[in-house]
Design a protein around this motif. Structure first.
Motif, PDB file in Angstrom:
ATOM      1  N   LYS A 104       0.854  -1.188   0.000  1.00  0.00           N
ATOM      2  CA  LYS A 104       0.000   0.000   0.000  1.00  0.00           C
ATOM      3  C   LYS A 104       0.886   1.234   0.000  1.00  0.00           C
ATOM      4  N   ALA A 105       1.115   1.777  -1.187  1.00  0.00           N
ATOM      5  CA  ALA A 105       2.040   2.897  -1.350  1.00  0.00           C
ATOM      6  C   ALA A 105       1.305   4.230  -1.255  1.00  0.00           C
ATOM      7  N   ASP A 106       2.022   5.263  -0.866  1.00  0.00           N
ATOM      8  CA  ASP A 106       1.458   6.612  -0.803  1.00  0.00           C
ATOM      9  C   ASP A 106       1.170   7.126  -2.211  1.00  0.00           C
ATOM     10  N   THR A 107       0.162   7.986  -2.316  1.00  0.00           N
ATOM     11  CA  THR A 107      -0.132   8.605  -3.606  1.00  0.00           C
ATOM     12  C   THR A 107       0.999   9.558  -3.979  1.00  0.00           C
ATOM     13  N   GLY A 108       1.167   9.747  -5.307  1.00  0.00           N
ATOM     14  CA  GLY A 108       2.207  10.652  -5.785  1.00  0.00           C
ATOM     15  C   GLY A 108       3.080   9.985  -6.834  1.00  0.00           C
ATOM     16  N   SER A 109       4.039  10.749  -7.332  1.00  0.00           N
ATOM     17  CA  SER A 109       4.972  10.265  -8.355  1.00  0.00           C
ATOM     18  C   SER A 109       6.355  10.088  -7.732  1.00  0.00           C
ATOM     19  N   TYR A 110       6.915   8.922  -7.874  1.00  0.00           N
ATOM     20  CA  TYR A 110       8.245   8.642  -7.342  1.00  0.00           C
ATOM     21  C   TYR A 110       8.745   7.334  -7.954  1.00  0.00           C
ATOM     22  N   ARG A 111       9.917   6.909  -7.544  1.00  0.00           N
ATOM     23  CA  ARG A 111      10.508   5.675  -8.063  1.00  0.00           C
ATOM     24  C   ARG A 111      10.505   4.609  -6.971  1.00  0.00           C
ATOM     25  N   LEU A 112      10.153   3.373  -7.370  1.00  0.00           N
ATOM     26  CA  LEU A 112      10.165   2.228  -6.465  1.00  0.00           C
ATOM     27  C   LEU A 112      11.269   1.261  -6.866  1.00  0.00           C
ATOM     28  N   ARG A 113      11.899   0.661  -5.873  1.00  0.00           N
ATOM     29  CA  ARG A 113      12.924  -0.359  -6.099  1.00  0.00           C
ATOM     30  C   ARG A 113      12.537  -1.609  -5.313  1.00  0.00           C
ATOM     31  N   PHE A 114      12.446  -2.725  -6.003  1.00  0.00           N
ATOM     32  CA  PHE A 114      12.110  -4.019  -5.421  1.00  0.00           C
ATOM     33  C   PHE A 114      13.321  -4.929  -5.587  1.00  0.00           C
ATOM     34  N   SER A 115      13.898  -5.359  -4.471  1.00  0.00           N
ATOM     35  CA  SER A 115      15.085  -6.216  -4.525  1.00  0.00           C
ATOM     36  C   SER A 115      14.857  -7.480  -3.702  1.00  0.00           C
ATOM     37  N   CYS A 116      15.629  -8.503  -4.031  1.00  0.00           N
ATOM     38  CA  CYS A 116      15.428  -9.796  -3.382  1.00  0.00           C
ATOM     39  C   CYS A 116      16.644 -10.685  -3.649  1.00  0.00           C
ATOM     40  N   ALA A 162      22.340 -14.392  -5.042  1.00  0.00           N
ATOM     41  CA  ALA A 162      22.676 -13.064  -5.560  1.00  0.00           C
ATOM     42  C   ALA A 162      21.468 -12.158  -5.409  1.00  0.00           C
ATOM     43  N   VAL A 163      21.721 -10.870  -5.299  1.00  0.00           N
ATOM     44  CA  VAL A 163      20.634  -9.895  -5.199  1.00  0.00           C
ATOM     45  C   VAL A 163      20.235  -9.449  -6.605  1.00  0.00           C
ATOM     46  N   ASN A 164      18.950  -9.595  -6.908  1.00  0.00           N
ATOM     47  CA  ASN A 164      18.396  -9.061  -8.154  1.00  0.00           C
ATOM     48  C   ASN A 164      17.374  -7.985  -7.792  1.00  0.00           C
ATOM     49  N   HIS A 165      17.137  -7.058  -8.713  1.00  0.00           N
ATOM     50  CA  HIS A 165      16.204  -5.977  -8.403  1.00  0.00           C
ATOM     51  C   HIS A 165      15.562  -5.431  -9.665  1.00  0.00           C
ATOM     52  N   VAL A 166      14.425  -4.750  -9.485  1.00  0.00           N
ATOM     53  CA  VAL A 166      13.770  -3.997 -10.548  1.00  0.00           C
ATOM     54  C   VAL A 166      13.395  -2.625  -9.991  1.00  0.00           C
ATOM     55  N   THR A 167      13.355  -1.629 -10.856  1.00  0.00           N
ATOM     56  CA  THR A 167      12.911  -0.290 -10.458  1.00  0.00           C
ATOM     57  C   THR A 167      11.865   0.191 -11.454  1.00  0.00           C
ATOM     58  N   THR A 194      13.257 -22.554  -7.414  1.00  0.00           N
ATOM     59  CA  THR A 194      13.734 -21.174  -7.320  1.00  0.00           C
ATOM     60  C   THR A 194      13.560 -20.693  -5.885  1.00  0.00           C
ATOM     61  N   LEU A 195      14.653 -20.194  -5.304  1.00  0.00           N
ATOM     62  CA  LEU A 195      14.653 -19.751  -3.917  1.00  0.00           C
ATOM     63  C   LEU A 195      14.643 -18.226  -3.842  1.00  0.00           C
ATOM     64  N   PHE A 196      13.951 -17.709  -2.832  1.00  0.00           N
ATOM     65  CA  PHE A 196      13.856 -16.257  -2.614  1.00  0.00           C
ATOM     66  C   PHE A 196      14.022 -15.965  -1.130  1.00  0.00           C
ATOM     67  N   ASP A 197      14.664 -14.848  -0.828  1.00  0.00           N
ATOM     68  CA  ASP A 197      14.803 -14.451   0.579  1.00  0.00           C
ATOM     69  C   ASP A 197      15.134 -12.963   0.661  1.00  0.00           C
ATOM     70  N   ARG A 198      14.875 -12.388   1.832  1.00  0.00           N
ATOM     71  CA  ARG A 198      15.208 -11.002   2.162  1.00  0.00           C
ATOM     72  C   ARG A 198      14.654 -10.021   1.128  1.00  0.00           C
ATOM     73  N   VAL A 199      13.346 -10.056   0.994  1.00  0.00           N
ATOM     74  CA  VAL A 199      12.635  -9.147   0.082  1.00  0.00           C
ATOM     75  C   VAL A 199      12.671  -7.730   0.658  1.00  0.00           C
ATOM     76  N   LYS A 200      12.838  -6.767  -0.222  1.00  0.00           N
ATOM     77  CA  LYS A 200      12.871  -5.372   0.217  1.00  0.00           C
ATOM     78  C   LYS A 200      12.244  -4.471  -0.847  1.00  0.00           C
ATOM     79  N   VAL A 201      11.411  -3.536  -0.430  1.00  0.00           N
ATOM     80  CA  VAL A 201      10.829  -2.520  -1.320  1.00  0.00           C
ATOM     81  C   VAL A 201      11.177  -1.149  -0.749  1.00  0.00           C
ATOM     82  N   GLU A 202      11.755  -0.308  -1.602  1.00  0.00           N
ATOM     83  CA  GLU A 202      12.191   1.015  -1.173  1.00  0.00           C
ATOM     84  C   GLU A 202      11.648   2.092  -2.105  1.00  0.00           C
ATOM     85  N   ARG A 203      11.439   3.253  -1.547  1.00  0.00           N
ATOM     86  CA  ARG A 203      11.054   4.424  -2.321  1.00  0.00           C
ATOM     87  C   ARG A 203      12.272   5.317  -2.484  1.00  0.00           C
TER      88      ARG A 203
END
Length: 204
Positions: A104-116, A162-167, A194-203
């Motif tokens: 649930k992200a705040d309204t507005g324009s900005y960039r998001l980064r999702f890494s894992c 390894a850490v992969n991410h999308v923005t 496929t294994l996943f761990d340490r999910v992070k979402v940043e603004r």
């Protein structure tokens, strides 16, 4: 006579050297400024919106807040992590083995980064699996059902952690939500884990 000529041209020679040095400094100035701007962007502060490691504080497995058709847990984890990671299997086309969580992200324009942290475990040397990370926007209007749009996607094939991410640049309106998706991909015959761990979402 030659000494007098040398003394006459000496000030002109020194002036030329000084002028040349000044031009070199001027030419190099924009490059230094550009480098500083790049460093500022790279080190720009980020706001943490969400993080999750698929386990509780008591080191029990956890899928809290996530949805998906099938999932399991593995004790194969990244360095300096907890005890558990999430594992998914690829599924038949067009579904794919995946898990999702709503942000649930705040309204507005900005960039998001999702890494894992990610890792592919193949059952044989002949199997080369592919996993995915996706940022998805879901909009809900008063006249229709929820509409989904993939904002960004990246694939990976790494067989070590390894850490992969999308923005993605987003413009969040009232009623919009962001969905993060981890996927083991698609397959009709071959299989892998496929294994996943340490999910992070940043603004950003």
């Amino acid at each position: 006579m030659s000494i007098m000529k040398s003394l006459f041209y000496l000030p002109l020679f020194l002036s030329a050297i000084i002028l040349f040095s000044a031009c070199q400094k001027t030419a190099n100035a924009p490059q230094s400024q550009s480098q500083s701007q790049d460093d500022a962007l790279t080190n720009a502060p980020k706001t943490l919106l969400y993080k999750f490691s698929f386990e509780t504080n008591d080191h029990d497995t956890s899928f809290k807040g996530w949805t998906g058709p099938f999932h399991g847990f593995s004790k194969d984890v990244p360095p300096n992590s907890g005890l558990w990671s999430l594992y998914l299997y690829p599924e038949l086309i067009p579904y794919g083995g995946h898990a999702e969580h709503i942000i649930k992200a705040d309204t507005g324009s900005y960039r998001l980064r999702f890494s894992c942290y990610t890792k592919i475990q193949s059952n044989s040397t002949d199997t080369f699996g592919t996993g995915y990370l996706r940022l998805i926007e879901e909009s809900i209007s008063t006249t229709s059902n929820a509409q989904r749009k993939t904002l960004a996607e990246t694939s990976f094939k790494n067989h070590d952690w390894a850490v992969n991410h999308v923005t993605a640049d987003v413009n969040i309106k009232s009623g919009d939500v962001i969905i993060i998706q981890v996927s083991a991909g698609l397959s009709e015959l071959l299989t892998w884990t496929t294994l996943f761990d340490r999910v992070k979402v940043e603004r950003e």
